[in-house]
Motif scaffolding. Structure first.
Motif, PDB file in Angstrom:
ATOM      1  N   GLN A   7       5.339   2.755 -10.755  1.00 23.30           N
ATOM      2  CA  GLN A   7       4.506   2.529  -9.574  1.00 23.30           C
ATOM      3  C   GLN A   7       5.316   2.027  -8.383  1.00 23.30           C
ATOM      4  OE1 GLN A   7       0.433   0.828 -10.293  1.00 23.30           O
ATOM      5  NE2 GLN A   7       1.186   0.626 -12.391  1.00 23.30           N
ATOM      6  N   SER A   8       6.576   1.655  -8.595  1.00 22.61           N
ATOM      7  CA  SER A   8       7.400   1.201  -7.479  1.00 22.61           C
ATOM      8  C   SER A   8       7.788   2.356  -6.568  1.00 22.61           C
ATOM      9  CB  SER A   8       8.662   0.514  -8.002  1.00 22.61           C
ATOM     10  OG  SER A   8       9.481   1.437  -8.693  1.00 22.61           O
ATOM     11  N   ALA A   9       8.055   3.529  -7.136  1.00 24.36           N
ATOM     12  CA  ALA A   9       8.434   4.675  -6.307  1.00 24.36           C
ATOM     13  C   ALA A   9       8.246   6.004  -7.024  1.00 24.36           C
ATOM     14  CB  ALA A   9       9.893   4.539  -5.861  1.00 24.36           C
ATOM     15  N   GLY A  10       7.915   6.001  -8.297  1.00 26.84           N
ATOM     16  CA  GLY A  10       7.811   7.234  -9.061  1.00 26.84           C
ATOM     17  C   GLY A  10       9.115   7.551  -9.749  1.00 26.84           C
ATOM     18  N   LEU A  11       9.068   7.873 -11.044  1.00 25.78           N
ATOM     19  CA  LEU A  11      10.275   8.152 -11.813  1.00 25.78           C
ATOM     20  C   LEU A  11      10.199   9.556 -12.401  1.00 25.78           C
ATOM     21  CD1 LEU A  11      10.616   4.751 -13.728  1.00 25.78           C
ATOM     22  CD2 LEU A  11      11.882   5.482 -11.691  1.00 25.78           C
ATOM     23  N   ARG A  12      11.241  10.359 -12.166  1.00 30.65           N
ATOM     24  CA  ARG A  12      11.252  11.737 -12.645  1.00 30.65           C
ATOM     25  C   ARG A  12      11.229  11.818 -14.162  1.00 30.65           C
ATOM     26  NH1 ARG A  12      15.583  15.437  -9.844  1.00 30.65           N
ATOM     27  NH2 ARG A  12      14.141  15.105  -8.104  1.00 30.65           N
ATOM     28  N   LEU A  13      11.704  10.783 -14.833  1.00 29.43           N
ATOM     29  CA  LEU A  13      11.739  10.824 -16.293  1.00 29.43           C
ATOM     30  C   LEU A  13      10.345  10.900 -16.906  1.00 29.43           C
ATOM     31  CD1 LEU A  13      10.910   7.786 -17.584  1.00 29.43           C
ATOM     32  CD2 LEU A  13      13.109   7.195 -16.583  1.00 29.43           C
ATOM     33  N   PRO A  21       0.890  13.156 -13.234  1.00 32.98           N
ATOM     34  CA  PRO A  21      -0.230  13.292 -12.305  1.00 32.98           C
ATOM     35  C   PRO A  21      -0.726  11.957 -11.772  1.00 32.98           C
ATOM     36  CG  PRO A  21      -0.940  13.750 -14.557  1.00 32.98           C
ATOM     37  CD  PRO A  21       0.558  13.673 -14.581  1.00 32.98           C
ATOM     38  N   LEU A  22      -0.475  10.873 -12.527  1.00 33.22           N
ATOM     39  CA  LEU A  22      -0.865   9.555 -12.031  1.00 33.22           C
ATOM     40  C   LEU A  22      -0.113   9.210 -10.749  1.00 33.22           C
ATOM     41  CD1 LEU A  22      -2.433   6.869 -12.483  1.00 33.22           C
ATOM     42  CD2 LEU A  22      -0.438   6.072 -13.781  1.00 33.22           C
ATOM     43  N   LEU A  26      -1.842   7.532  -7.519  1.00 33.73           N
ATOM     44  CA  LEU A  26      -1.444   6.232  -6.983  1.00 33.73           C
ATOM     45  C   LEU A  26      -1.065   6.337  -5.508  1.00 33.73           C
ATOM     46  CD1 LEU A  26       0.697   4.896  -9.974  1.00 33.73           C
ATOM     47  CD2 LEU A  26      -1.549   4.060  -9.255  1.00 33.73           C
ATOM     48  N   ALA A  27      -0.370   7.415  -5.135  1.00 35.55           N
ATOM     49  CA  ALA A  27       0.005   7.605  -3.734  1.00 35.55           C
ATOM     50  C   ALA A  27      -1.238   7.745  -2.857  1.00 35.55           C
ATOM     51  CB  ALA A  27       0.896   8.840  -3.590  1.00 35.55           C
ATOM     52  N   ALA A  28      -2.213   8.524  -3.319  1.00 37.08           N
ATOM     53  CA  ALA A  28      -3.455   8.683  -2.556  1.00 37.08           C
ATOM     54  C   ALA A  28      -4.215   7.367  -2.461  1.00 37.08           C
ATOM     55  CB  ALA A  28      -4.321   9.756  -3.215  1.00 37.08           C
ATOM     56  N   GLN A  29      -4.240   6.622  -3.555  1.00 36.58           N
ATOM     57  CA  GLN A  29      -4.923   5.326  -3.578  1.00 36.58           C
ATOM     58  C   GLN A  29      -4.304   4.376  -2.557  1.00 36.58           C
ATOM     59  OE1 GLN A  29      -4.127   2.583  -6.897  1.00 36.58           O
ATOM     60  NE2 GLN A  29      -6.338   2.479  -7.229  1.00 36.58           N
ATOM     61  N   GLN A  30      -2.974   4.344  -2.509  1.00 38.51           N
ATOM     62  CA  GLN A  30      -2.297   3.439  -1.579  1.00 38.51           C
ATOM     63  C   GLN A  30      -2.502   3.871  -0.125  1.00 38.51           C
ATOM     64  OE1 GLN A  30      -0.918   0.486  -2.389  1.00 38.51           O
ATOM     65  NE2 GLN A  30      -1.768   0.997  -4.404  1.00 38.51           N
ATOM     66  N   ALA A  31      -2.612   5.180   0.119  1.00 40.71           N
ATOM     67  CA  ALA A  31      -2.873   5.656   1.478  1.00 40.71           C
ATOM     68  C   ALA A  31      -4.233   5.167   1.973  1.00 40.71           C
ATOM     69  CB  ALA A  31      -2.806   7.186   1.516  1.00 40.71           C
TER      70      ALA A  31
END
Length: 265
Positions: A7-13, A21-22, A26-31
């Motif tokens: 949730q800090s920035a998104g991790l490709r792993l 998809p979360l 999360l990005a939409a929620q924060q916007a």
């Protein structure tokens, strides 16, 4: 801790897991939260990008300078345009799948007679395809080798092909025959597949603009079909289309959310 860290920035792993998809949610929620906090008068430093101790200094790999003179002149949502997906795998795999389907449409291939498969990308063109030998089907969303092996066996690449279950032995053996290669190219993305058969015959295909990309878009009918399939009702799909056509930027977010809930729920 892993869920908190992403949730800090998104991790490709986390590609190929439920967390992928979360990230978008999360990005939409924060916007939405950011807009609401502004409406309540919360203030923040507007120079968050270019400051020496700002966002770019932290995440920009030492590049804290940013030229904003042309910022907003063109938005990617308009130029080159949106990329619509009508499939349940990464868009980077769309190049691979379209190339493989071109080969299968022109040639009858027995996968048991394949010596090797060369899969060619531009440098870094496969960065999102992080699994070369995935263990589970859901990891195959981000594996070029998995989708090629499935198509060679004439398997459908629908949701049933990307479940959180182990990949079968035949598919795994086929993936071992696929080798990635990289060519210098002015194009940021393409995929070329060269299949070498046991009698020294080679069949190939190359795709630069897969279906759904801005340069090869779906028709409005195809997009509407996807929407209907996603929500399970043509009537509700029509209501969503009507809502989008009647959208006004001065509408309160809460009002839009309520309208969406009435249609979807």
């Amino acid at each position: 801790m892993a869920i908190a860290a992403t949730q800090s920035a998104g991790l490709r792993l986390h590609f190929g897991s439920d967390i992928k998809p979360l990230h978008a949610g999360l990005a939409a929620q924060q916007a939405v939260l950011a807009v609401e906090l502004c409406q309540y008068g919360l203030q923040a430093n507007p120079d968050f990008l270019a400051e020496d101790i700002g966002f770019l200094a932290l995440y920009g790999q030492g590049n804290a300078a940013l030229n904003l003179s042309d910022w907003g002149a063109n938005w990617r949502i308009g130029t080159p345009g949106l990329w619509f997906k009508n499939y349940p795998y990464c868009s980077a795999n769309a190049y691979v799948v379209d190339a493989m389907q071109l080969i299968l449409a022109q040639h009858s291939i027995d996968f048991q007679h394949i010596d090797r498969v060369n899969l060619i990308f531009p440098v870094h063109g496969d960065a999102a395809l992080i699994y070369r030998l995935p263990k589970r089907q859901d990891q195959g969303r981000f594996s070029a080798e998995y989708v090629i092996a499935c198509l060679l066996q004439h398997k459908r690449l629908d949701e049933t092909a990307f479940q959180p279950v182990p990949i079968d032995e035949t598919t795994t053996c086929l993936m071992h025959k696929i080798v990635r290669q990289y060519h210098d190219s002015p194009l940021p993305r393409f995929a070329q597949i060269d299949i070498y058969l046991s009698h020294q015959h080679c069949v190939s295909a190359r795709v630069e603009h897969p279906k759904g990309s801005p340069a090869n878009p779906y028709s409005q009918r195809e997009i509407r079909t996807k929407l209907t399939r996603a929500i399970g009702s043509d009537e509700r799909a029509g209501q969503l289309v009507a809502l989008s056509e009647d959208f006004h930027t001065d509408q309160p977010v809460q009002q839009i959310v309520k309208q969406l809930q009435r249609i979807i729920c």
